[in-house]
Design a protein around this motif. Sequence first.
Motif, mmCIF file in Angstrom:
data_model
loop_
_atom_site.group_PDB
_atom_site.id
_atom_site.type_symbol
_atom_site.label_atom_id
_atom_site.label_comp_id
_atom_site.label_asym_id
_atom_site.label_seq_id
_atom_site.Cartn_x
_atom_site.Cartn_y
_atom_site.Cartn_z
ATOM 1 N N THR A 1 1.727 -2.595 4.499
ATOM 2 C CA THR A 1 2.311 -1.262 4.387
ATOM 3 C C THR A 1 3.579 -1.307 3.536
ATOM 4 O OG1 THR A 1 3.066 0.655 5.666
ATOM 5 C CG2 THR A 1 3.751 -1.485 6.452
ATOM 6 N N ALA B 1 0.814 -1.223 0.000
ATOM 7 C CA ALA B 1 0.000 0.000 0.000
ATOM 8 C C ALA B 1 0.840 1.262 0.000
ATOM 9 C CB ALA B 1 -0.926 0.015 1.215
ATOM 10 N N LEU C 1 -0.289 4.319 -3.810
ATOM 11 C CA LEU C 1 -0.707 2.962 -4.127
ATOM 12 C C LEU C 1 -0.651 2.784 -5.643
ATOM 13 C CD1 LEU C 1 -2.058 0.310 -3.054
ATOM 14 C CD2 LEU C 1 -4.248 1.457 -3.410
ATOM 15 N N ASP D 1 0.624 7.908 1.955
ATOM 16 C CA ASP D 1 -0.163 8.673 0.997
ATOM 17 C C ASP D 1 -0.926 7.697 0.100
ATOM 18 O OD1 ASP D 1 -1.184 10.227 -1.064
ATOM 19 O OD2 ASP D 1 0.675 11.331 -1.420
ATOM 20 N N PRO D 2 -2.266 7.724 0.118
ATOM 21 C CA PRO D 2 -3.024 6.755 -0.682
ATOM 22 C C PRO D 2 -2.773 6.884 -2.182
ATOM 23 C CG PRO D 2 -4.478 8.431 0.263
ATOM 24 C CD PRO D 2 -3.144 8.604 0.906
ATOM 25 N N GLU D 3 -2.291 8.033 -2.638
ATOM 26 C CA GLU D 3 -2.007 8.193 -4.062
ATOM 27 C C GLU D 3 -0.724 7.483 -4.473
ATOM 28 O OE1 GLU D 3 -2.148 12.387 -4.976
ATOM 29 O OE2 GLU D 3 -4.316 12.273 -5.288
ATOM 30 N N ALA E 1 -7.651 5.170 3.942
ATOM 31 C CA ALA E 1 -8.178 5.831 2.750
ATOM 32 C C ALA E 1 -8.023 4.960 1.504
ATOM 33 C CB ALA E 1 -7.470 7.165 2.532
ATOM 34 N N ILE E 2 -7.119 3.987 1.546
ATOM 35 C CA ILE E 2 -6.958 3.118 0.367
ATOM 36 C C ILE E 2 -8.174 2.226 0.167
ATOM 37 C CG2 ILE E 2 -4.435 3.109 0.546
ATOM 38 C CD1 ILE E 2 -5.677 -0.113 1.310
ATOM 39 N N LYS F 1 -4.611 -0.682 -6.513
ATOM 40 C CA LYS F 1 -5.911 -0.033 -6.305
ATOM 41 C C LYS F 1 -7.026 -0.783 -7.023
ATOM 42 C CE LYS F 1 -8.891 3.200 -5.200
ATOM 43 N NZ LYS F 1 -9.554 3.109 -3.866
ATOM 44 N N ASN G 1 -2.890 3.316 5.562
ATOM 45 C CA ASN G 1 -3.887 4.383 5.556
ATOM 46 C C ASN G 1 -5.235 3.822 5.089
ATOM 47 O OD1 ASN G 1 -5.413 6.716 5.159
ATOM 48 N ND2 ASN G 1 -3.660 7.903 4.437
ATOM 49 N N TYR H 1 -6.308 -5.841 5.786
ATOM 50 C CA TYR H 1 -5.289 -4.803 5.709
ATOM 51 C C TYR H 1 -4.665 -4.552 7.072
ATOM 52 C CZ TYR H 1 -8.138 -1.085 7.862
ATOM 53 O OH TYR H 1 -8.855 -0.318 8.742
#
Length: 251
Positions: A82, A9, A17, A13-15, A41-42, A22, A39, A33
Amino acid sequence: MAKVYFIGAGPGDPELLTLKGKRIIDSSDVIIYAGSLVNAAILEGCKEDAKIYNSASMNLDEVLEVTVNAINEGKDVARVHTGDPSIYGAIREQIDPLEEKGVECEVIPGVSSFTASAAAMKKEFTLPNVSQTVICTRMEGRTPVPEEESLEKLASHKASMAIFLSVGMINKVIEKLTIHYPVTTPVAVVQRATWPDQKIVLGTLENIAEKVADENITKQAQILVGNFLGDEYELSKLYDKSFTHMFREGK
């Protein structure tokens, strides 16, 4: 056929990923998870009826039981770790028993915290004439380290070093590193790289422990060591105008 995907992941920062990670999280029927580090948010965008488990409160047997039950029901499983799962990810102990049961597994890499930490500082581990080697390691704690990989032996190379899972023992880390590195060697401690509350502490082997204590950093931090953190280096050959390679003629 149902499958288990071990997904990195990234550091927070989820961006960060990957697109593939995703896509699989969003399409999986079961998601397990590491909630203590990943995070949440993923998980946004996952299937409404997906079953979600936080492995922070689960042991290995429980994780395997949920995974095997899902596979037997024909459901894909996203096992989300992670950073990058291949670095301190504890994935072999999951994959080996699953494959013994005939379960198909795939590992999807992610951005590791050590590269994210360097990126946060706009630094490069492998500077010409400074260091061309990166050592990723950790201090011995409840998980032992092979004697030939002790921190003081690795430090003898004076390479760029990324030390995981050790900031809570930073005084011992410094004691072992200074056997070989000069006390003036630059050090950075990066806590929760890429998270909104990311914290970067800069110093040298002589003063970094005190600075980390002042900032109350005791976990979730990378210790980066080496002269790559300094400002003296040579330019690379790759973009040297006089250097010829298969795509460009030197001038």
